[in-house]
Design a protein around this motif. Structure first.
Motif, short mmCIF file in Angstrom:
data_model
loop_
_atom_site.label_atom_id
_atom_site.label_comp_id
_atom_site.label_asym_id
_atom_site.label_seq_id
_atom_site.Cartn_x
_atom_site.Cartn_y
_atom_site.Cartn_z
N GLY A 5 -4.83 3.52 4.17
CA GLY A 5 -4.62 2.08 4.29
C GLY A 5 -5.55 1.46 5.32
O GLY A 5 -6.09 0.36 5.10
N ALA B 166 0.83 -1.21 0.00
CA ALA B 166 0.00 0.00 0.00
C ALA B 166 0.86 1.26 0.00
O ALA B 166 0.53 2.26 -0.65
CB ALA B 166 -0.92 0.00 1.22
N GLU C 80 -7.41 -6.78 -1.74
CA GLU C 80 -6.64 -5.56 -1.47
C GLU C 80 -5.40 -5.48 -2.33
O GLU C 80 -5.01 -4.39 -2.79
CB GLU C 80 -6.27 -5.49 0.01
N PHE D 269 -4.52 -2.38 -4.73
CA PHE D 269 -3.29 -1.58 -4.72
C PHE D 269 -2.59 -1.64 -6.07
O PHE D 269 -1.98 -0.67 -6.51
CB PHE D 269 -2.36 -2.07 -3.61
N THR E 60 -2.27 -3.31 8.38
CA THR E 60 -2.00 -2.54 7.16
C THR E 60 -1.35 -1.21 7.51
O THR E 60 -0.40 -0.77 6.86
CB THR E 60 -3.30 -2.30 6.37
#
Length: 257
Positions: A49, A39, A62, A66, A151
């Protein structure tokens, strides 16, 4: 008296969900840490994030998100990619909704469906008898923040940790998922056969060149429908047998009729 008993059952179910969700939260934190590094490369701030992981509870989804951000793709493409990557959760939500009591409101069904992950689905569907939504809530309230915070920490830490360390941390999640399916497979030979068939089919599909253009999530969704549907047709569970199992589970838990 009835209302008081229901409150106690909900409280106990919530506490049990937190207990079972705690190791999941630890595994999520480790995996999401590596996602946070990706991220950061995509240019996300710690808050962005956190928000992404709080609303998207899937590593594949995810990572795809990204990747699309780094490619500077339009929002419509991002939405489509995430939908395909997370498609298997639609099946999990539908399957888990069958575990609820018939009187369970649609609000509970939607909220539980929002927080579905592979591991939360595993522990929820494995509960004997009808599922109390408060159990899933308890697991979510501890596991999902662990995913989001992991994250954030990955974005903050950046590339401080070696890639080998981050990869080693992520192994814990797969070990935890194995711990969820092994007990059920030991008790039921049909489940054991379904798990074995799933492993073999997943391996076979990954080796077929013609299917390389299909996303992993789509492959998992298709295999889930085919294998679960085949097991349901070949080894159906009668209503009387299911009712007996539910009654036995209530007796074991000390719940009144």
């Amino acid at each position: 008296m009835g209302a008081g008993c229901q409150v106690n059952r909900n409280r106990d179910a919530f506490a049990n969900g937190i207990r079972d969700g705690f190791p999941i939260a630890l595994g999520y934190f480790a995996v999401a840490f590596s996602l946070g590094i990706v991220a950061k490369k995509a240019g996300l701030s710690p808050f962005q994030g956190f928000l992404s992981s709080f609303l998207n509870h899937a590593s594949a989804g995810e990572y795809a998100e990204f990747t699309v951000i780094m490619a500077d793709a339009p929002y419509l493409e991002m939405a489509f990619v995430i939908l395909v990557a997370n498609m298997r959760y639609l099946l999990m939500s539908c399957a888990l909704s069958q575990k609820f009591d018939a009187k369970t409101s649609w609000v509970h069904r939607v909220l539980v469906g929002f927080g579905i992950t592979d591991e939360i689905f595993g522990i929820s569907v494995g509960k004997p008898g009808a599922l109390n939504p408060c159990y899933s809530y308890g697991a979510m309230v501890i596991a999902l923040p662990g995913w989001a915070l992991g994250t954030v920490m990955g974005i903050v830490a950046g590339n401080v940790l070696p890639a080998s360390v981050v990869s080693a941390l992520s192994v814990a999640l797969y070990g935890m998922f194995v711990a969820i399916i092994i007990p059920a497979s030991r008790k039921n030979k049909v489940i054991r056969g379904v798990i074995a068939a799933s492993f073999l089919a997943s391996f076979a599909v990954s080796r077929i060149p013609l299917l390389d253009g299909i996303s992993d999530s789509m492959k998992i969704s298709l295999l889930t429908v085919l294998i679960a549907g085949g097991a349901a047709v070949l080894f159906p569970i009668g209503e009387e047998k299911e009712a007996a199992k539910t009654e036995a589970a209530k007796t074991e838990a000390g719940e009144p009729d």
